[in-house]
Design a protein around this motif. Structure first.
Motif, PDB file in Angstrom:
ATOM      1  N   CYS A 143       0.731  -1.289   0.060  1.00 11.58           N
ATOM      2  CA  CYS A 143       0.068   0.029  -0.109  1.00 11.58           C
ATOM      3  C   CYS A 143       1.053   1.386   0.070  1.00 11.58           C
ATOM      4  CB  CYS A 143      -0.912  -0.011   1.105  1.00 11.58           C
ATOM      5  SG  CYS A 143      -2.338  -1.181   1.112  1.00 11.58           S
ATOM      6  N   ILE A 144       1.999   1.233   0.465  1.00 18.87           N
ATOM      7  CA  ILE A 144       2.869   2.316   0.384  1.00 18.87           C
ATOM      8  C   ILE A 144       3.760   1.959  -1.008  1.00 18.87           C
ATOM      9  CG2 ILE A 144       5.251   3.370   1.345  1.00 18.87           C
ATOM     10  CD1 ILE A 144       4.070   2.276   3.851  1.00 18.87           C
ATOM     11  N   LEU A 145       4.109   0.945  -1.266  1.00 21.06           N
ATOM     12  CA  LEU A 145       4.993   0.689  -2.585  1.00 21.06           C
ATOM     13  C   LEU A 145       4.282   1.097  -3.671  1.00 21.06           C
ATOM     14  CD1 LEU A 145       7.428  -0.197  -3.991  1.00 21.06           C
ATOM     15  CD2 LEU A 145       6.464  -2.608  -3.941  1.00 21.06           C
ATOM     16  N   ILE A 146       2.865   0.956  -3.797  1.00 20.47           N
ATOM     17  CA  ILE A 146       2.164   1.376  -5.056  1.00 20.47           C
ATOM     18  C   ILE A 146       2.394   2.878  -5.404  1.00 20.47           C
ATOM     19  CG2 ILE A 146       0.073   1.720  -3.813  1.00 20.47           C
ATOM     20  CD1 ILE A 146       0.383   0.141  -7.324  1.00 20.47           C
ATOM     21  N   ASP A 147       2.400   3.704  -4.326  1.00 22.44           N
ATOM     22  CA  ASP A 147       2.440   5.191  -4.701  1.00 22.44           C
ATOM     23  C   ASP A 147       4.012   5.405  -5.536  1.00 22.44           C
ATOM     24  OD1 ASP A 147       0.093   6.218  -3.751  1.00 22.44           O
ATOM     25  OD2 ASP A 147       0.880   5.864  -1.699  1.00 22.44           O
ATOM     26  N   GLU A 148       4.914   4.779  -5.105  1.00 20.80           N
ATOM     27  CA  GLU A 148       6.091   4.910  -5.796  1.00 20.80           C
ATOM     28  C   GLU A 148       6.295   4.503  -7.109  1.00 20.80           C
ATOM     29  OE1 GLU A 148       9.610   3.115  -3.474  1.00 20.80           O
ATOM     30  OE2 GLU A 148       8.620   3.648  -1.622  1.00 20.80           O
ATOM     31  N   ILE A 149       5.477   3.182  -7.396  1.00 21.67           N
ATOM     32  CA  ILE A 149       5.345   2.715  -8.576  1.00 21.67           C
ATOM     33  C   ILE A 149       4.737   3.521  -9.820  1.00 21.67           C
ATOM     34  CG2 ILE A 149       4.532   0.722 -10.065  1.00 21.67           C
ATOM     35  CD1 ILE A 149       5.065  -0.937  -7.477  1.00 21.67           C
ATOM     36  N   ALA A 150       3.457   4.215  -8.999  1.00 26.38           N
ATOM     37  CA  ALA A 150       2.558   4.917  -9.830  1.00 26.38           C
ATOM     38  C   ALA A 150       3.068   6.245 -10.229  1.00 26.38           C
ATOM     39  CB  ALA A 150       1.279   5.220  -9.050  1.00 26.38           C
ATOM     40  N   ASN A 151       4.133   6.712  -9.449  1.00 22.57           N
ATOM     41  CA  ASN A 151       4.775   8.320  -9.548  1.00 22.57           C
ATOM     42  C   ASN A 151       5.968   7.994 -10.375  1.00 22.57           C
ATOM     43  OD1 ASN A 151       2.711   9.561  -8.501  1.00 22.57           O
ATOM     44  ND2 ASN A 151       3.499   8.942  -6.537  1.00 22.57           N
ATOM     45  N   HIS A 189      -7.443   2.837  -1.745  1.00 21.64           N
ATOM     46  CA  HIS A 189      -6.258   3.557  -2.170  1.00 21.64           C
ATOM     47  C   HIS A 189      -5.390   2.709  -2.947  1.00 21.64           C
ATOM     48  CE1 HIS A 189      -3.196   6.423  -2.602  1.00 21.64           C
ATOM     49  NE2 HIS A 189      -2.390   5.659  -2.136  1.00 21.64           N
ATOM     50  N   PHE A 190      -5.030   1.438  -2.508  1.00 18.09           N
ATOM     51  CA  PHE A 190      -4.071   0.773  -3.298  1.00 18.09           C
ATOM     52  C   PHE A 190      -4.593   0.426  -4.761  1.00 18.09           C
ATOM     53  CE2 PHE A 190      -2.955  -3.585  -4.445  1.00 18.09           C
ATOM     54  CZ  PHE A 190      -1.410  -3.587  -4.519  1.00 18.09           C
ATOM     55  N   ILE A 191      -6.249  -0.166  -4.744  1.00 19.70           N
ATOM     56  CA  ILE A 191      -6.723  -0.705  -5.900  1.00 19.70           C
ATOM     57  C   ILE A 191      -6.951   0.704  -6.823  1.00 19.70           C
ATOM     58  CG2 ILE A 191      -9.109  -1.320  -6.623  1.00 19.70           C
ATOM     59  CD1 ILE A 191      -9.011  -3.392  -4.233  1.00 19.70           C
ATOM     60  N   ASP A 192      -7.421   1.831  -6.304  1.00 21.76           N
ATOM     61  CA  ASP A 192      -7.561   2.841  -7.154  1.00 21.76           C
ATOM     62  C   ASP A 192      -6.200   3.379  -7.686  1.00 21.76           C
ATOM     63  OD1 ASP A 192     -10.058   2.790  -6.468  1.00 21.76           O
ATOM     64  OD2 ASP A 192     -10.145   4.701  -5.328  1.00 21.76           O
ATOM     65  N   THR A 193      -5.196   3.506  -6.987  1.00 29.26           N
ATOM     66  CA  THR A 193      -3.822   4.009  -7.257  1.00 29.26           C
ATOM     67  C   THR A 193      -3.421   3.116  -8.683  1.00 29.26           C
ATOM     68  OG1 THR A 193      -3.222   5.163  -5.322  1.00 29.26           O
ATOM     69  CG2 THR A 193      -1.514   4.755  -6.831  1.00 29.26           C
ATOM     70  N   PHE A 194      -3.354   1.634  -8.166  1.00 30.28           N
ATOM     71  CA  PHE A 194      -3.028   0.743  -9.196  1.00 30.28           C
ATOM     72  C   PHE A 194      -3.692   0.889 -10.495  1.00 30.28           C
ATOM     73  CE2 PHE A 194      -2.907  -3.244 -11.780  1.00 30.28           C
ATOM     74  CZ  PHE A 194      -1.693  -3.538 -11.796  1.00 30.28           C
ATOM     75  N   ALA A 195      -5.097   1.021 -10.553  1.00 29.99           N
ATOM     76  CA  ALA A 195      -6.105   1.142 -11.637  1.00 29.99           C
ATOM     77  C   ALA A 195      -5.736   2.394 -12.512  1.00 29.99           C
ATOM     78  CB  ALA A 195      -7.411   1.124 -11.256  1.00 29.99           C
ATOM     79  N   GLU A 196      -5.337   3.790 -11.825  1.00 35.40           N
ATOM     80  CA  GLU A 196      -4.928   4.773 -12.545  1.00 35.40           C
ATOM     81  C   GLU A 196      -3.591   4.540 -13.089  1.00 35.40           C
ATOM     82  OE1 GLU A 196      -4.850   7.895  -9.723  1.00 35.40           O
ATOM     83  OE2 GLU A 196      -7.003   7.457  -8.929  1.00 35.40           O
ATOM     84  N   TYR A 197      -2.690   3.763 -12.531  1.00 33.60           N
ATOM     85  CA  TYR A 197      -1.366   3.618 -13.224  1.00 33.60           C
ATOM     86  C   TYR A 197      -1.608   2.483 -14.462  1.00 33.60           C
ATOM     87  CZ  TYR A 197       2.966   1.009 -13.471  1.00 33.60           C
ATOM     88  OH  TYR A 197       4.208   0.459 -14.010  1.00 33.60           O
ATOM     89  N   LYS A 202      -0.559   4.151 -17.885  1.00 32.94           N
ATOM     90  CA  LYS A 202       0.861   3.927 -18.017  1.00 32.94           C
ATOM     91  C   LYS A 202       1.311   2.626 -18.856  1.00 32.94           C
ATOM     92  CE  LYS A 202       3.180   7.178 -14.995  1.00 32.94           C
ATOM     93  NZ  LYS A 202       4.099   7.200 -13.743  1.00 32.94           N
ATOM     94  N   VAL A 203       0.471   1.630 -18.106  1.00 35.72           N
ATOM     95  CA  VAL A 203       0.634   0.083 -18.684  1.00 35.72           C
ATOM     96  C   VAL A 203       0.085   0.268 -20.363  1.00 35.72           C
ATOM     97  CG1 VAL A 203      -0.103  -2.199 -18.579  1.00 35.72           C
ATOM     98  CG2 VAL A 203       0.420  -1.005 -16.602  1.00 35.72           C
ATOM     99  N   LEU A 204       1.194  -0.419 -21.019  1.00 42.23           N
ATOM    100  CA  LEU A 204       1.093  -0.874 -22.538  1.00 42.23           C
ATOM    101  C   LEU A 204       0.189  -1.994 -22.891  1.00 42.23           C
ATOM    102  CD1 LEU A 204       4.967  -0.004 -23.488  1.00 42.23           C
ATOM    103  CD2 LEU A 204       2.895   1.630 -23.288  1.00 42.23           C
ATOM    104  N   GLN A 205      -0.268  -1.883 -23.927  1.00 43.65           N
ATOM    105  CA  GLN A 205      -1.184  -3.156 -24.481  1.00 43.65           C
ATOM    106  C   GLN A 205      -0.183  -4.257 -24.575  1.00 43.65           C
ATOM    107  OE1 GLN A 205      -2.316  -1.951 -28.482  1.00 43.65           O
ATOM    108  NE2 GLN A 205      -1.387  -3.827 -29.195  1.00 43.65           N
ATOM    109  N   ASN A 206      -0.910  -5.412 -24.148  1.00 46.47           N
ATOM    110  CA  ASN A 206      -0.320  -6.828 -24.107  1.00 46.47           C
ATOM    111  C   ASN A 206       0.469  -7.027 -22.950  1.00 46.47           C
ATOM    112  OD1 ASN A 206      -1.086  -7.896 -26.576  1.00 46.47           O
ATOM    113  ND2 ASN A 206       0.459  -6.714 -27.682  1.00 46.47           N
ATOM    114  N   THR A 207       0.293  -6.176 -21.968  1.00 43.43           N
ATOM    115  CA  THR A 207       0.745  -6.303 -20.522  1.00 43.43           C
ATOM    116  C   THR A 207       0.023  -7.166 -20.000  1.00 43.43           C
ATOM    117  OG1 THR A 207       1.916  -4.238 -20.389  1.00 43.43           O
ATOM    118  CG2 THR A 207       1.469  -5.372 -18.391  1.00 43.43           C
ATOM    119  N   TYR A 208       0.319  -8.143 -19.317  1.00 42.84           N
ATOM    120  CA  TYR A 208      -0.546  -8.963 -18.365  1.00 42.84           C
ATOM    121  C   TYR A 208      -0.335  -8.975 -16.736  1.00 42.84           C
ATOM    122  CZ  TYR A 208      -1.202 -12.072 -22.224  1.00 42.84           C
ATOM    123  OH  TYR A 208      -1.644 -12.627 -23.650  1.00 42.84           O
TER     124      TYR A 208
END
Length: 171
Positions: A28-36, A64-72, A76-82
């Motif tokens: 839940c803390i790491l997700i902010d680092e990844i998203a930014n 927050h974790f789910i919303d932040t990952f979904a925004e990321y 940012k995530v490219l097509q064909n990413t799993y």
């Protein structure tokens, strides 16, 4: 200790063109680092993340974790990413985190998905003698790795988890 052995096994399979990282931080803390950050992987694995955050995190932090990952993912995530989600096949009301799979999926744009579960041959419910249904049942639930060196942790000889595999597709 169990994860250290599993991570060692995974690292032994690493090839020159594959980059594998294990992060030992609060998700839940790491997700902010990844998203930014600028990191954009083509494979993201949530291995027992949702049951763990269900046990140790507040409802607001999970949202927050789910919303932040979904925004990321959406930005940012490219097509064909799993994205692979694997977790105990129990809903939040029973101590698992499987319900979060569908919550996350509902926030992801341009995605195809499949839901599966292994037969739980350790299930004790008279209503679900093969475990809880979630998507299609996989035909074989045998572990792919020899777990005899982990006997002191009492691992099962079979898998009993639920999975969702998500693929980002064209808009």
């Amino acid at each position: 200790d169990v994860w250290a052995n599993i991570h060692q096994d995974i690292n032994k399979l690493k090839k020159d063109n594959i980059d594998i990282h294990f992060y030992y931080k609060d998700a839940c803390i790491l997700i902010d680092e990844i998203a930014n950050g600028k990191w954009v992987p083509n494979l993201i694995v949530f291995q027992y993340v949702f049951s763990d955050i269900q046990k140790h995190t507040t409802a607001n932090d999970i949202k927050h974790f789910i919303d932040t990952f979904a925004e990321y993912y959406n930005a940012k995530v490219l097509q064909n990413t799993y994205v692979i989600l694997n977790d105990i096949n129990l809903g939040c009301g029973y101590g698992g985190g499987r319900d979060h799979f569908d919550t996350l999926l509902s926030k992801l744009n341009n995605s195809q998905y499949s839901k599966t579960h292994f037969c739980n041959d350790n299930a004790t419910s008279e209503y679900y003698p093969r475990g809880y249904t979630y998507g299609e049942e996989l035909p074989d639930n045998q572990n792919l790795f020899n777990l005899t060196n982990l006997k002191k942790f009492s691992p099962f000889n079979t898998c009993a988890s639920a999975q969702m595999i998500i693929k980002k597709v064209n808009k």
